[in-house]
Write a protein that holds these residues in place. Structure first.
Motif, PDB file in Angstrom:
ATOM      1  N   THR A 275       0.834  -1.210   0.000  1.00  0.00           N
ATOM      2  CA  THR A 275       0.000   0.000   0.000  1.00  0.00           C
ATOM      3  C   THR A 275       0.869   1.260   0.000  1.00  0.00           C
ATOM      4  N   THR A 276       1.912   1.255   0.831  1.00  0.00           N
ATOM      5  CA  THR A 276       2.808   2.417   0.912  1.00  0.00           C
ATOM      6  C   THR A 276       3.490   2.661  -0.423  1.00  0.00           C
ATOM      7  N   TYR A 277       3.952   1.590  -1.068  1.00  0.00           N
ATOM      8  CA  TYR A 277       4.622   1.748  -2.367  1.00  0.00           C
ATOM      9  C   TYR A 277       3.658   2.284  -3.425  1.00  0.00           C
ATOM     10  N   ASP A 278       2.434   1.753  -3.478  1.00  0.00           N
ATOM     11  CA  ASP A 278       1.463   2.204  -4.477  1.00  0.00           C
ATOM     12  C   ASP A 278       1.184   3.704  -4.347  1.00  0.00           C
ATOM     13  N   LYS A 279       0.985   4.168  -3.105  1.00  0.00           N
ATOM     14  CA  LYS A 279       0.739   5.612  -2.892  1.00  0.00           C
ATOM     15  C   LYS A 279       1.950   6.437  -3.302  1.00  0.00           C
ATOM     16  N   ALA A 280       3.134   5.968  -2.881  1.00  0.00           N
ATOM     17  CA  ALA A 280       4.357   6.696  -3.212  1.00  0.00           C
ATOM     18  C   ALA A 280       4.597   6.709  -4.721  1.00  0.00           C
ATOM     19  N   ARG A 281       4.303   5.572  -5.363  1.00  0.00           N
ATOM     20  CA  ARG A 281       4.520   5.463  -6.806  1.00  0.00           C
ATOM     21  C   ARG A 281       3.705   6.498  -7.571  1.00  0.00           C
ATOM     22  N   ARG A 282       2.414   6.624  -7.213  1.00  0.00           N
ATOM     23  CA  ARG A 282       1.544   7.569  -7.918  1.00  0.00           C
ATOM     24  C   ARG A 282       2.032   9.005  -7.751  1.00  0.00           C
ATOM     25  N   ILE A 283       2.396   9.349  -6.526  1.00  0.00           N
ATOM     26  CA  ILE A 283       2.840  10.736  -6.276  1.00  0.00           C
ATOM     27  C   ILE A 283       4.183  10.989  -6.946  1.00  0.00           C
ATOM     28  N   ALA A 284       5.118  10.053  -6.820  1.00  0.00           N
ATOM     29  CA  ALA A 284       6.438  10.254  -7.418  1.00  0.00           C
ATOM     30  C   ALA A 284       6.354  10.311  -8.935  1.00  0.00           C
ATOM     31  N   ASP A 285       5.538   9.448  -9.548  1.00  0.00           N
ATOM     32  CA  ASP A 285       5.392   9.471 -11.000  1.00  0.00           C
ATOM     33  C   ASP A 285       4.786  10.786 -11.468  1.00  0.00           C
ATOM     34  N   ASP A 286       3.801  11.279 -10.695  1.00  0.00           N
ATOM     35  CA  ASP A 286       3.196  12.562 -11.037  1.00  0.00           C
ATOM     36  C   ASP A 286       4.229  13.688 -10.999  1.00  0.00           C
ATOM     37  N   GLU A 287       5.032  13.710  -9.933  1.00  0.00           N
ATOM     38  CA  GLU A 287       6.065  14.742  -9.809  1.00  0.00           C
ATOM     39  C   GLU A 287       7.111  14.593 -10.911  1.00  0.00           C
ATOM     40  N   ASN A 288       7.535  13.351 -11.163  1.00  0.00           N
ATOM     41  CA  ASN A 288       8.533  13.126 -12.207  1.00  0.00           C
ATOM     42  C   ASN A 288       8.015  13.519 -13.586  1.00  0.00           C
ATOM     43  N   TYR A 289       6.714  13.262 -13.816  1.00  0.00           N
ATOM     44  CA  TYR A 289       6.145  13.630 -15.107  1.00  0.00           C
ATOM     45  C   TYR A 289       6.220  15.146 -15.316  1.00  0.00           C
ATOM     46  N   HIS A 290       5.806  15.884 -14.285  1.00  0.00           N
ATOM     47  CA  HIS A 290       5.802  17.342 -14.441  1.00  0.00           C
ATOM     48  C   HIS A 290       7.216  17.912 -14.513  1.00  0.00           C
ATOM     49  N   ILE A 291       8.146  17.289 -13.810  1.00  0.00           N
ATOM     50  CA  ILE A 291       9.538  17.734 -13.927  1.00  0.00           C
ATOM     51  C   ILE A 291      10.045  17.496 -15.345  1.00  0.00           C
ATOM     52  N   THR A 292       9.734  16.294 -15.879  1.00  0.00           N
ATOM     53  CA  THR A 292      10.173  15.975 -17.239  1.00  0.00           C
ATOM     54  C   THR A 292       9.502  16.895 -18.258  1.00  0.00           C
ATOM     55  N   PHE A 293       8.190  17.090 -18.071  1.00  0.00           N
ATOM     56  CA  PHE A 293       7.470  17.972 -18.989  1.00  0.00           C
ATOM     57  C   PHE A 293       8.015  19.399 -18.904  1.00  0.00           C
ATOM     58  N   GLY A 294       8.249  19.870 -17.680  1.00  0.00           N
ATOM     59  CA  GLY A 294       8.802  21.213 -17.506  1.00  0.00           C
ATOM     60  C   GLY A 294      10.168  21.354 -18.147  1.00  0.00           C
ATOM     61  N   ARG A 295      10.972  20.274 -18.050  1.00  0.00           N
ATOM     62  CA  ARG A 295      12.293  20.311 -18.652  1.00  0.00           C
ATOM     63  C   ARG A 295      12.177  20.422 -20.173  1.00  0.00           C
ATOM     64  N   ARG A 296      11.219  19.685 -20.741  1.00  0.00           N
ATOM     65  CA  ARG A 296      11.034  19.754 -22.197  1.00  0.00           C
ATOM     66  C   ARG A 296      10.573  21.146 -22.633  1.00  0.00           C
ATOM     67  N   VAL A 297       9.655  21.712 -21.858  1.00  0.00           N
ATOM     68  CA  VAL A 297       9.193  23.070 -22.178  1.00  0.00           C
ATOM     69  C   VAL A 297      10.343  24.061 -22.084  1.00  0.00           C
ATOM     70  N   ALA A 298      11.149  23.936 -21.015  1.00  0.00           N
ATOM     71  CA  ALA A 298      12.281  24.842 -20.840  1.00  0.00           C
ATOM     72  C   ALA A 298      13.269  24.700 -21.992  1.00  0.00           C
ATOM     73  N   GLU A 299      13.536  23.451 -22.391  1.00  0.00           N
ATOM     74  CA  GLU A 299      14.464  23.231 -23.503  1.00  0.00           C
ATOM     75  C   GLU A 299      13.929  23.837 -24.791  1.00  0.00           C
ATOM     76  N   ALA A 300      12.596  23.701 -24.998  1.00  0.00           N
ATOM     77  CA  ALA A 300      11.994  24.288 -26.203  1.00  0.00           C
ATOM     78  C   ALA A 300      12.076  25.809 -26.180  1.00  0.00           C
TER      79      ALA A 300
END
Length: 661
Positions: A275-300
């Motif tokens: 249960t702890t991993y599933d909750k952490a996974r969703r939050i971490a993936d969400d944060e990582n997605y926005h960091i990656t997306f932000g990095r792509r926007v910044a690079e563009a």
């Protein structure tokens, strides 16, 4: 900030829909500025931008607002087909450039533009059916089309409610585009494989002492419960790995695993970790997605900026042959003195006549008449008066009376503006004159520098002076043939030049100094980048009577005359009669005392008696009123000393230099 509005400035297209409300300012705790709260003009209760029952027609809203001293606003909805583009005041040069482009495109399309309640921003109203999805997607710009009420002022209103031009729609497209991706957990994010040691190192560097505390099991000072601490630590690990086995391995190696013994069975431990991993996974993936997306926007954005810089630098250099073939600047606005597209400074001490001379120049350029005996290039003129507006109005009346023409192409800006901070407003002024006259303005007078300098800036600071000059240069770049003349003050020692930083002297193409010596005035071209300097420009100020005030006292002003080598013209009319009488009376004093002295007073009654002899057919009261008026005029010309009432008259040394017709 104000709630005032000007009904006459609001176009009929906005008044027609029954979507109007009133609004007022309401202070709120913890907020830096008051909120704008909409009001139902029918009931006086709060209105809602989503409840049509709380709206009214324009006339009802206007009547309520005027009765209660509040403002009016228009509600936007999907059915209205309207879009409001809100540009707030800013000191950010990049955002100011965005605003400038939007305002230029709106003005070119004839769109309705008005000042915001603060007087520092702008609202642009256009027709547009597309719904806003990201109102602040363009930096420094807000776009609204529905479920929003917008304040309406009518202040400085120009244009009509026209369809949004394609160029503006393209510029604002990010505000109307669909979101790039929904804001939800992005479980599909796959992080690159990493060793346990590298993961631990990256997490420790990223989260610092907090990660170290969790790793060693020292969580009590960070969270009130073990489960909350487990949750945060689990997210830290999940941020750097997508491998659940690696996550579990590191979690069990940490000090946080020691407390798992409190679970009753191995099955309970497994369920808890899952249960702890599933909750952490969703939050971490969400944060990582926005960091990656932000990095792509910044690079563009960086790539786009680099491309823009490359294009800007592409045409900076010009070959010699092309350079010398381009049109050469010629001093043709005032031949031999002022050039089209130039910057000049007219300065002098108080009383030197610089504002009179500047207004005279305005009249000459606006009418195409010669100035100081030199031909001018005719064009519209703007006189920006930051101070002394009532006096300037009197001078305008005097020049119109003497010249016999109202000079319709002279426009006054009777407000002080911080040119570096409110350059957009000054640019709008240029646009308005261009629209009214069909050609850009030829001359802009800024009187005085101190009233249009940056708020809080120091005239003695080279940095602040360059900021001011830069703002002026931006205006001149907008109108390449515009000449800007800045009226400025001398320093404490007039022989040492103008007041403040020498950066202004260095930037100016032409510098003219005004001086006054007795009743003589003289302007001198003391610097000329592209022409002759040390050119004398003698002038005098002739007094002009404009009528009488409610007390029967004369209303006077002065106009510039260009002849007589800076000396005043001979006096005529009642003034000449007064001088003749005073000379006769002084001669009588000389004959009585045997010696001429300016200290010898002339009795007021003797002065009155001579006027009675000069005008025997008039009523004594009328004669006394006229002769006292003449005394006031001669005193203002510094020819006599007279304290009013029944006090005697004393002649001043300048009295001997005056001539009469």
């Amino acid at each position: 900030m104000t709630t005032r509005f000007e009904s006459s400035g609001i176009p009929e297209e906005l008044k027609a829909p029954a979507r109007w409300v009133a609004w007022r300012y309401v202070e709120r705790d913890g907020q830096p500025k008051p909120a704008k709260v909409p009001t139902d003009p029918k009931t006086g209760r709060n209105a809602s931008p989503t409840d049509p029952a709380t709206w009214a027609d324009f006339q009802t809203a206007e009547a309520y607002a005027r009765q209660h001293g509040v403002g009016i606003g228009l509600v936007l909805s999907a059915e209205s087909g309207l879009c409001c583009i809100d540009l707030d005041a800013t000191n950010d040069p990049a955002v100011q450039g965005v605003h400038r482009g939007i305002l230029d495109e709106a003005a070119a399309a004839g769109a309705y533009v008005e000042a915001s309640p603060s007087g520092k921003g702008w609202h642009i109203w256009v027709q547009h059916d597309e719904a806003v999805t990201a109102p602040r997607a363009v930096p420094g710009v807000e776009c609204y089309t529905a479920e929003r009420f917008i304040t309406v002022t009518g202040a400085s209103g120009q244009g009509r409610v026209v369809p949004m031009p394609d160029s503006l729609a393209s510029r604002l497209a990010p505000c109307f585009a669909a979101p790039v991706a929904p804001v939800v957990a992005a479980a599909s994010v796959e992080l690159p494989a990493i060793t346990d040691e590298a993961l631990w190192k990256q997490a420790a560097e990223h989260f610092g002492d907090r990660f170290q505390a969790f790793w060693t099991g020292q969580w009590e000072s960070l969270h009130p419960s073990q489960s909350e601490a487990d949750h945060e630590f689990a997210i830290m690990l999940a941020r750097f790995t997508s491998d659940p086995d690696q996550w579990l391995r590191l979690f069990l190696q940490s000090g946080m695993a020691a407390t798992l013994e409190r679970k009753k069975t191995k099955r309970h431990i497994q369920q808890y970790l899952s249960t702890t991993y599933d909750k952490a996974r969703r939050i971490a993936d969400d944060e990582n997605y926005h960091i990656t997306f932000g990095r792509r926007v910044a690079e563009a954005l960086i790539a786009r900026w680099n491309a823009m810089k490359a294009s800007l630098a592409a045409n900076l250099l010009e070959p010699f042959a092309e350079f010398i073939q381009k049109k050469v600047s010629v001093l043709k606005l005032v031949r031999g003195i002022l050039g089209e597209g130039g910057l000049s400074v007219l300065y002098g001490a108080p009383g030197a006549g610089k504002s009179f001379l500047a207004l005279d120049l305005c009249y000459a350029v606006a009418t195409g008449q010669p100035w100081m005996g030199r031909d001018t290039r005719q064009g519209p003129v703007i006189y920006a008066a930051g101070e002394g507006v009532p006096g300037l109005r009197m001078r305008g009346k005097a020049i119109a009376k003497v010249k016999g023409c109202d000079a319709p192409n002279i426009f006054f800006l009777p407000h002080s503006l911080s040119t570096p901070d409110e350059g957009e407003k000054m640019a709008m002024v240029l646009d308005q004159v261009t629209a009214r006259c069909g050609v850009p303005p030829a001359l802009l007078i800024i009187d005085t520098l101190s009233r249009f300098f940056g708020e809080g800036d120091d005239e003695n600071s080279a940095k602040d002076m360059k900021r001011f000059v830069g703002a002026i240069s931006a205006l001149m770049a907008k109108c390449p043939t515009l000449h800007v003349m800045i009226v400025h003050h001398s320093g404490k020692d007039a022989d040492k030049g103008m007041r403040g930083s020498s950066a202004l002297q260095g930037a100016a193409d032409t510098v003219i100094q005004c001086r006054k010596d007795g009743d003589a005035h003289r302007a001198v071209v003391e610097k000329q980048k592209d022409g002759q300097d040390n050119i004398p420009l003698p002038f005098a100020l002739d007094q002009v009577e404009l009528g009488e005030d409610e007390d029967g006292e004369p209303i006077t002003s002065c106009v510039v005359v260009h002849d007589h080598e800076g000396k005043a013209r001979p006096l005529s009319g009642f003034a000449a009669t007064g001088v003749k009488i005073l000379r006769f009376l002084r001669q009588s004093v000389v004959e009585a005392n045997g010696i001429a002295s300016y200290a010898d007073p002339i009795p007021l009654q003797a002065y009155h008696n001579q006027w009675y002899l000069e005008r025997p057919g008039e009523k004594p009261d009328s004669v006394r009123k006229t002769d006292r008026r003449v005394l006031n005029n001669l005193r203002e010309m510094k020819l006599i000393e007279w304290n009013g009432g029944e006090s005697p008259i004393r002649l001043l040394p300048a009295f001997d230099g005056v001539t009469i017709e």
